[in-house]
Write a protein that holds these residues in place. Structure first.
Motif, PDB file in Angstrom:
ATOM      1  N   PHE A  42      31.727 -14.339  54.246  1.00 49.10           N
ATOM      2  CA  PHE A  42      30.836 -14.540  52.967  1.00 49.10           C
ATOM      3  C   PHE A  42      32.035 -14.278  51.772  1.00 49.10           C
ATOM      4  CE2 PHE A  42      26.952 -13.825  55.722  1.00 49.10           C
ATOM      5  CZ  PHE A  42      26.665 -14.989  55.922  1.00 49.10           C
ATOM      6  N   LYS A  43      31.943 -15.074  50.957  1.00 52.51           N
ATOM      7  CA  LYS A  43      32.661 -14.830  49.510  1.00 52.51           C
ATOM      8  C   LYS A  43      31.648 -14.308  48.613  1.00 52.51           C
ATOM      9  CE  LYS A  43      35.885 -14.807  46.534  1.00 52.51           C
ATOM     10  NZ  LYS A  43      36.845 -13.636  46.333  1.00 52.51           N
ATOM     11  N   PRO A  44      31.249 -13.155  48.322  1.00 54.82           N
ATOM     12  CA  PRO A  44      30.124 -12.689  47.838  1.00 54.82           C
ATOM     13  C   PRO A  44      30.287 -12.994  46.144  1.00 54.82           C
ATOM     14  CG  PRO A  44      31.403 -10.677  48.408  1.00 54.82           C
ATOM     15  CD  PRO A  44      32.093 -12.119  48.914  1.00 54.82           C
ATOM     16  N   GLU A  45      30.305 -13.926  45.836  1.00 53.41           N
ATOM     17  CA  GLU A  45      30.237 -14.001  44.176  1.00 53.41           C
ATOM     18  C   GLU A  45      28.742 -13.571  43.425  1.00 53.41           C
ATOM     19  OE1 GLU A  45      32.930 -15.393  42.003  1.00 53.41           O
ATOM     20  OE2 GLU A  45      33.553 -14.385  43.883  1.00 53.41           O
ATOM     21  N   ASN A  46      27.894 -13.452  44.366  1.00 52.35           N
ATOM     22  CA  ASN A  46      26.566 -12.863  43.877  1.00 52.35           C
ATOM     23  C   ASN A  46      26.922 -11.169  43.331  1.00 52.35           C
ATOM     24  OD1 ASN A  46      27.264 -12.289  46.576  1.00 52.35           O
ATOM     25  ND2 ASN A  46      25.076 -11.089  46.820  1.00 52.35           N
ATOM     26  N   MET A  47      27.929 -10.819  43.752  1.00 46.17           N
ATOM     27  CA  MET A  47      28.432  -9.288  43.281  1.00 46.17           C
ATOM     28  C   MET A  47      28.963  -9.404  41.995  1.00 46.17           C
ATOM     29  SD  MET A  47      26.662  -7.978  45.733  1.00 46.17           S
ATOM     30  CE  MET A  47      27.239  -6.359  45.434  1.00 46.17           C
ATOM     31  N   GLY A  51      26.399 -11.824  38.119  1.00 47.64           N
ATOM     32  CA  GLY A  51      25.611 -12.110  39.195  1.00 47.64           C
ATOM     33  C   GLY A  51      26.120 -13.517  39.739  1.00 47.64           C
ATOM     34  N   ALA A  52      27.081 -14.157  39.358  1.00 48.15           N
ATOM     35  CA  ALA A  52      27.717 -15.490  39.737  1.00 48.15           C
ATOM     36  C   ALA A  52      28.840 -15.941  39.527  1.00 48.15           C
ATOM     37  CB  ALA A  52      26.413 -16.638  39.331  1.00 48.15           C
ATOM     38  N   TYR A  53      29.488 -16.673  40.102  1.00 51.38           N
ATOM     39  CA  TYR A  53      31.087 -17.138  39.961  1.00 51.38           C
ATOM     40  C   TYR A  53      30.943 -17.913  38.591  1.00 51.38           C
ATOM     41  CZ  TYR A  53      29.199 -22.100  40.208  1.00 51.38           C
ATOM     42  OH  TYR A  53      28.755 -23.246  39.961  1.00 51.38           O
ATOM     43  N   LYS A  54      30.013 -18.264  37.925  1.00 55.94           N
ATOM     44  CA  LYS A  54      30.060 -19.006  36.956  1.00 55.94           C
ATOM     45  C   LYS A  54      30.997 -18.401  35.596  1.00 55.94           C
ATOM     46  CE  LYS A  54      27.373 -22.935  37.242  1.00 55.94           C
ATOM     47  NZ  LYS A  54      28.009 -24.319  36.836  1.00 55.94           N
ATOM     48  N   SER A 303      27.343 -18.337  45.734  1.00 59.03           N
ATOM     49  CA  SER A 303      27.677 -18.647  44.653  1.00 59.03           C
ATOM     50  C   SER A 303      26.866 -17.628  43.479  1.00 59.03           C
ATOM     51  CB  SER A 303      27.342 -20.163  44.183  1.00 59.03           C
ATOM     52  OG  SER A 303      25.912 -20.147  44.579  1.00 59.03           O
ATOM     53  N   GLY A 304      25.811 -17.184  43.841  1.00 55.60           N
ATOM     54  CA  GLY A 304      25.257 -16.244  43.068  1.00 55.60           C
ATOM     55  C   GLY A 304      23.871 -15.480  43.560  1.00 55.60           C
ATOM     56  N   GLY A 305      23.553 -14.367  42.894  1.00 59.64           N
ATOM     57  CA  GLY A 305      22.267 -13.478  43.276  1.00 59.64           C
ATOM     58  C   GLY A 305      21.242 -13.327  42.205  1.00 59.64           C
ATOM     59  N   ASN A 306      21.143 -14.013  41.268  1.00 55.67           N
ATOM     60  CA  ASN A 306      20.127 -13.844  40.318  1.00 55.67           C
ATOM     61  C   ASN A 306      18.947 -14.602  40.662  1.00 55.67           C
ATOM     62  OD1 ASN A 306      21.984 -12.660  38.225  1.00 55.67           O
ATOM     63  ND2 ASN A 306      22.980 -14.583  38.078  1.00 55.67           N
ATOM     64  N   MET A 307      17.942 -13.750  41.185  1.00 58.16           N
ATOM     65  CA  MET A 307      16.942 -14.113  41.601  1.00 58.16           C
ATOM     66  C   MET A 307      15.703 -13.299  41.039  1.00 58.16           C
ATOM     67  SD  MET A 307      15.188 -14.646  45.301  1.00 58.16           S
ATOM     68  CE  MET A 307      16.084 -16.155  45.864  1.00 58.16           C
ATOM     69  N   ASP A 308      14.618 -13.561  40.393  1.00 52.14           N
ATOM     70  CA  ASP A 308      13.778 -12.631  39.999  1.00 52.14           C
ATOM     71  C   ASP A 308      12.738 -12.277  40.998  1.00 52.14           C
ATOM     72  OD1 ASP A 308      10.658 -14.315  39.444  1.00 52.14           O
ATOM     73  OD2 ASP A 308      12.711 -15.712  39.557  1.00 52.14           O
ATOM     74  N   VAL A 309      12.491 -11.152  40.554  1.00 54.72           N
ATOM     75  CA  VAL A 309      11.568 -10.357  41.679  1.00 54.72           C
ATOM     76  C   VAL A 309      10.224 -11.401  42.227  1.00 54.72           C
ATOM     77  CG1 VAL A 309      10.002  -8.438  42.276  1.00 54.72           C
ATOM     78  CG2 VAL A 309      12.163  -8.157  40.735  1.00 54.72           C
ATOM     79  N   ILE A 310       9.496 -11.928  41.300  1.00 56.89           N
ATOM     80  CA  ILE A 310       8.260 -12.682  41.776  1.00 56.89           C
ATOM     81  C   ILE A 310       8.989 -14.079  42.707  1.00 56.89           C
ATOM     82  CG2 ILE A 310       6.724 -14.306  40.989  1.00 56.89           C
ATOM     83  CD1 ILE A 310       6.491 -12.785  38.268  1.00 56.89           C
ATOM     84  N   THR A 311       9.935 -14.513  42.396  1.00 58.10           N
ATOM     85  CA  THR A 311      10.383 -15.506  43.414  1.00 58.10           C
ATOM     86  C   THR A 311      10.857 -14.840  44.581  1.00 58.10           C
ATOM     87  OG1 THR A 311      11.303 -16.931  41.662  1.00 58.10           O
ATOM     88  CG2 THR A 311      12.162 -17.185  43.764  1.00 58.10           C
ATOM     89  N   MET A 312      11.391 -13.638  44.531  1.00 57.83           N
ATOM     90  CA  MET A 312      11.829 -12.852  45.846  1.00 57.83           C
ATOM     91  C   MET A 312      10.582 -12.527  46.648  1.00 57.83           C
ATOM     92  SD  MET A 312      14.229  -9.416  45.746  1.00 57.83           S
ATOM     93  CE  MET A 312      14.947 -10.059  44.023  1.00 57.83           C
ATOM     94  N   ALA A 313       9.558 -12.277  46.243  1.00 60.43           N
ATOM     95  CA  ALA A 313       8.299 -11.719  46.833  1.00 60.43           C
ATOM     96  C   ALA A 313       7.829 -12.850  47.515  1.00 60.43           C
ATOM     97  CB  ALA A 313       7.661 -11.066  45.859  1.00 60.43           C
ATOM     98  N   SER A 314       7.883 -13.949  46.852  1.00 59.65           N
ATOM     99  CA  SER A 314       7.131 -15.136  47.366  1.00 59.65           C
ATOM    100  C   SER A 314       8.071 -15.888  48.590  1.00 59.65           C
ATOM    101  CB  SER A 314       7.060 -16.351  46.241  1.00 59.65           C
ATOM    102  OG  SER A 314       6.799 -17.541  46.795  1.00 59.65           O
TER     103      SER A 314
END
Length: 410
Positions: A42-47, A51-54, A303-314
């Motif tokens: 994995f190329k972890p651009e979420n790190m 929070g992303a490659y952009k 490509s990224g790791g920007n996920m909000d907690v509510i989405t994550m829980a769902s």
């Protein structure tokens, strides 16, 4: 500045973006390697800090602007990650940034963008509506527009990921790249082919927003009538016009991924790699199971790791249900003392962990004949679930699985 999308430009961009990017070294995945019969990295651009490659494309683009272009202010449209990349890069460059984001953008992405000093305007339900509004503001304000993907300079900045992958793993066989508008994929694929034409580059899109695959099929850029995907970072109706020729020339194939596959991929990454990856970034994880190859070295770009907690829980909840690790079963039993204890004992013997109980005495007029007990159970997976349901059947409880919408299935 070198002409965009040339080897000279990619080398220049690699030196420049190094000033603002974190080193995202490849992560070998023992789990996915065993699952697929390949060597998976994995190329972890979420790190990245944002929070992303952009940030790569945004910073490189801004570095090429004249002082006058920066002074006019920068404007961009984004579903989240480009917004943060532009806002952060603008802050470093001392330029004022305005970002137009869809009204459906998760609050976390909005707040993070504001935290870098940018003005945020929420407009439209989807990215394309936000983009049109941002372009109107560009003309009205005379600002400098930073396109999230359809800009060869931006795409050159994104393509620096290939330079890092190939330096670290020169013998890579496949690179899997998420596609929204095509900025990342065009940059990565172009540089990969320049460095080693034998590398296969696969573009991965959500099935509900596969604008690039459809465009490639028709041989021209097309706009989808509608899109529907949980991968908001790649929810684009129309890919980039300027990028399309590069995609046609350098991308070997396309894979589309259903939203349900992203849910499973999220659980896999959390449990096996302890990584939070947003839905768009999970496209290349889900795509690993679609590749019909063996014993290849494969890099999936996260490509990224920007996920909000509510989405994550769902997503976690849906993923557990999808994998039969949480399920609800309904049983009917006589309304008399001791019946609940019998069911509880049976479940304990099957090592079923009870999460929730609902006791409904009004399921039938004859309470002696039928009282409904709904039990939400945690299991180890499908085999364990079937074993629990089988034990309830054998005991005469006639269990029925309760679907998420409240309907029954035998």
């Amino acid at each position: 500045m070198a002409e965009p999308m040339t080897l000279e430009a990619f080398e220049e961009a690699s030196e420049i973006v190094r000033k603002v990017t974190s080193e995202t070294k490849l992560v070998y995945s023992e789990y996915f390697s065993e699952q697929t019969g390949n060597r998976v990295y994995f190329k972890p651009e979420n790190m990245q800090y944002t929070g992303a490659y952009k940030v790569r494309g945004a910073y490189y683009k801004i570095s090429t602007l004249t002082p006058e272009e920066r002074e006019r202010g920068l404007i961009a449209a984004s579903a989240g990650n480009h917004a943060q990349g532009v806002a952060y890069a603008a802050k470093l460059a001392g330029a004022k940034a305005t970002i137009v984001m869809p009204t459906t953008t998760p609050l976390m992405k909005v707040n993070r963008t504001k935290s870098y000093g940018a003005e945020v305007i929420l407009h439209g339900d989807v990215f394309d509506e936000a983009l049109n509004y941002a372009m109107a503001l560009e003309e009205e304000r005379g600002a400098t527009f930073i396109h999230p993907f359809d800009d060869l300079t931006v795409a050159t900045g994104q393509g620096t990921i290939s330079m890092e992958i190939i330096k670290e793993l020169p013998t890579v066989d496949y690179i899997l790249v998420p596609i929204g508008g095509g900025g990342l994929c065009s940059g990565v694929s172009t540089l990969a082919k320049l460095l080693n034409p034998k590398i296969k580059v696969i573009g991965v899109e959500p099935a509900g927003a596969a604008c690039m695959k459809e465009s490639a099929k028709q041989g021209q850029v097309v706009e989808l009538p509608e899109i529907n995907t949980i991968a908001d970072g790649t929810a684009v109706k129309r890919p980039g016009e300027h990028l399309f020729p590069y995609i046609q020339e350098n991308v070997d194939d396309f894979i589309t991924i259903e939203d349900t596959e992203l849910i499973v991929a999220f659980l896999d990454m959390v449990e096996n790699h302890k990584m939070i990856v947003e839905n768009a970034g999970l496209l290349t994880v889900a795509a690993l199971k679609h590749l019909n190859v063996q014993k290849k070295k494969i890099v999936s770009i996260l490509s990224g790791g920007n996920m909000d907690v509510i989405t994550m829980a769902s997503i976690v909840q849906h993923g557990l249900i999808q994998r039969d690790r949480v399920f609800t079963v309904s049983v009917l039993l006589p309304d008399k003392p001791g019946e609940l204890a019998k069911v509880s004992t049976l479940l304990a013997e099957e090592q079923a962990n009870v999460i929730k109980l609902e006791h409904n005495q009004f399921i039938s007029i004859n309470r002696n004949a039928a009282v409904e007990l709904r039990i939400t159970i945690e299991a180890y997976g499908t085999d364990h679930k079937n074993k629990i349901v089988g034990a309830l059947n054998a005991a005469g409880y006639r269990p029925k699985l309760v679907k998420s919408k409240g309907t029954y299935s035998d």
